[in-house]
Design a protein around this motif. Structure first.
Motif, short mmCIF file in Angstrom:
data_model
loop_
_atom_site.label_atom_id
_atom_site.label_comp_id
_atom_site.label_asym_id
_atom_site.label_seq_id
_atom_site.Cartn_x
_atom_site.Cartn_y
_atom_site.Cartn_z
N UNK A 157 0.76 -1.43 0.04
CA UNK A 157 -0.01 -0.12 -0.19
C UNK A 157 0.93 1.23 0.02
N UNK A 158 2.05 1.24 0.25
CA UNK A 158 3.02 2.32 0.52
C UNK A 158 3.90 2.42 -0.78
N UNK A 159 3.70 1.47 -1.76
CA UNK A 159 4.66 1.66 -2.82
C UNK A 159 3.73 2.64 -4.00
N UNK A 160 4.54 3.46 -4.59
CA UNK A 160 3.81 4.42 -5.63
C UNK A 160 3.44 3.29 -6.91
N UNK A 161 4.46 2.32 -6.98
CA UNK A 161 4.08 1.49 -8.19
C UNK A 161 2.70 0.62 -7.90
N UNK A 162 2.73 0.05 -6.84
CA UNK A 162 1.53 -0.99 -6.59
C UNK A 162 0.11 -0.03 -6.37
N UNK A 163 0.40 1.11 -5.71
CA UNK A 163 -0.81 1.89 -5.51
C UNK A 163 -1.22 2.71 -6.78
N UNK A 164 -0.38 3.02 -7.63
CA UNK A 164 -0.50 3.85 -9.08
C UNK A 164 -1.25 2.51 -10.05
N UNK A 165 -0.94 1.32 -9.82
CA UNK A 165 -1.62 0.13 -10.42
C UNK A 165 -3.02 0.29 -10.20
N UNK A 199 0.17 8.30 -0.94
CA UNK A 199 -0.56 9.66 -1.27
C UNK A 199 -1.34 9.54 -2.41
N UNK A 200 -0.92 8.81 -3.37
CA UNK A 200 -1.69 8.65 -4.92
C UNK A 200 -3.13 8.15 -4.66
N UNK A 201 -3.57 7.60 -3.46
CA UNK A 201 -4.93 7.37 -3.28
C UNK A 201 -5.82 8.28 -3.06
N UNK A 202 -5.24 9.30 -2.10
CA UNK A 202 -5.87 10.48 -1.63
C UNK A 202 -6.03 11.36 -2.82
N UNK A 203 -4.90 11.73 -3.46
CA UNK A 203 -5.00 12.56 -4.63
C UNK A 203 -5.99 12.20 -5.75
N UNK A 204 -6.34 10.79 -5.80
CA UNK A 204 -7.40 10.35 -6.94
C UNK A 204 -8.74 10.28 -6.23
N UNK A 205 -8.93 10.76 -5.06
CA UNK A 205 -10.26 10.41 -4.31
C UNK A 205 -11.22 11.72 -4.39
N UNK A 206 -12.42 11.63 -4.64
CA UNK A 206 -13.18 12.89 -4.89
C UNK A 206 -13.87 13.04 -3.24
N UNK A 207 -14.16 12.00 -2.69
CA UNK A 207 -14.69 12.07 -1.34
C UNK A 207 -13.92 11.04 -0.31
N UNK A 208 -13.81 11.56 0.81
CA UNK A 208 -13.42 10.87 1.83
C UNK A 208 -14.19 10.68 3.17
N UNK A 209 -14.53 9.70 3.67
CA UNK A 209 -15.38 9.81 4.75
C UNK A 209 -14.71 8.72 5.89
#
Length: 350
Positions: A157-165, A199-209
């Motif tokens: 989850x902390x890898x930019x490669x895996x999270x990017x995929x 952080x790629x995940x949060x950057x791609x997210x429209x809404x966080x709950x």
């Protein structure tokens, strides 16, 4: 004229200033849950283990599938795919518990996929999942992936490669299906930092709950007002008995009004936050209500252990959960103890 400018490309269309302004209110994204979620967008619903994330996600999915208002907000009814990658038997019991509680009269278009999926590797389950969804022959409004960790199938989850995929594959999934994608995720060891992972995940997210102990609240909105939140309780339901005669149980979510949160005791750090909030409120001379996170960070800025914005925000949320603070609109907070006691709990859906 240079040859490069003789035949302009037709791939891109530019809007002039007035055309863009005049069409701004006509091209808004249609709501899925009005004021909370937009159609075709992406949400990450996160929190620590064992606080009720899955119950919150499934309850929200049920209201969309049944076309019922959620916490007073209108929903757009449509088919919902719930990928219960962490436990099929538990998911089936939650579905039964919701049916027993709500007793829906009309159709509930909720489809359960009670098996793990690998959405990280390009050659794994992405294409088969899309093909199965398209094969349903009905428009799908919401896809829930519960949880991100299982969908990463051993990835980092902390890898930019895996999270990017996986973020790219999430984009493909919601683009091809036109569905809103909700990903259930865990917070990290530092709860103040929000959802764990790159952080790629949060950057791609429209809404966080965020789901914490007895509280669900919006922590990020790309285009909507970031002010919704609610208290909640888990109600245990007995569904039957097993072969030994012991009860088989599950839970349903009961959203509660903000002013029904039982007042708790502040920790030393939370007490400092409350004291600082009282001081900041007394300094308001411009009619503003309460104080902002930035105000609080500046207040503690001269201390050796000055608090970051994330740390302050997490402490504020804990104070809200204990009934020691209230959250105002536009990212402001107010020291105002809410009514306490179990007898004042109200069901928002009543």
């Amino acid at each position: 004229m240079p040859k490069a400018f003789e035949k302009p490309l037709k791939k891109f269309t530019f809007l002039d200033f007035n055309t863009a302004a005049n069409s701004a209110l006509e091209s808004g994204t249609a709501p899925l849950v009005k004021g909370l979620l937009d159609q075709g967008a992406m949400t990450v619903l996160y929190g620590p283990s064992n606080v009720g994330k899955t119950f919150v996600a499934m309850d929200l999915a049920f209201h969309i599938a049944a076309g019922l208002d959620y916490a007073g907000m209108r929903t757009t009814q449509g088919a919902v795919i719930y990928v219960a990658a962490e436990g099929g038997r538990g998911a089936k019991r939650r579905v039964l518990a919701m049916r027993e509680r709500y007793k829906p009269e009309g159709p509930v278009e909720l489809l359960l996929l009670a098996s793990p999926v690998d959405l990280r590797r390009p050659d794994a389950d992405l294409k088969p999942l899309i093909s199965a969804i398209q094969g349903l022959g009905v428009p799908v409004m919401l896809i829930v992936i519960d949880t991100l960790s299982r969908a990463m199938a051993g990835g980092d989850e902390n890898s930019s490669v895996d999270m990017g995929f996986i973020v790219n594959h999430f984009d493909v999934l919601r683009t091809v299906t036109a569905a809103h994608l909700m990903v259930v995720h865990h917070s990290g060891k530092n709860a103040a930092a929000g959802a764990r992972g790159h952080s790629l995940l949060r950057a791609a997210t429209d809404t966080e709950i965020e789901v914490s102990e007895g509280l669900v609240s919006v922590t990020k909105q790309r285009d909507l007002e970031r002010s919704w939140g609610s208290g909640f309780a888990l109600d245990t339901m007995t569904l039957g008995v097993d072969g030994d005669g012991d009860p088989i149980t599950s839970c349903t979510i009961r959203l509660t009004a903000r002013d029904s949160v039982k007042v708790g005791s502040a920790s030393p750090k939370e007490a400092e936050i409350l004291e600082a909030g009282t001081v900041l409120q007394s300094l308001n001379v411009d009619g503003e209500t309460g104080f902002s996170v930035a105000d609080m960070v500046e207040y503690f800025g001269d201390r050796k252990d000055n608090l970051s914005a994330n740390a302050v925000r997490q402490l504020l949320k804990k104070c809200v959960a204990k009934g020691l603070l209230t959250k105002c609109l536009r990212g402001r907070w107010k020291v105002e103890v809410v009514q306490s006691g179990l007898d004042v709990v109200q069901n928002i859906f009543d």
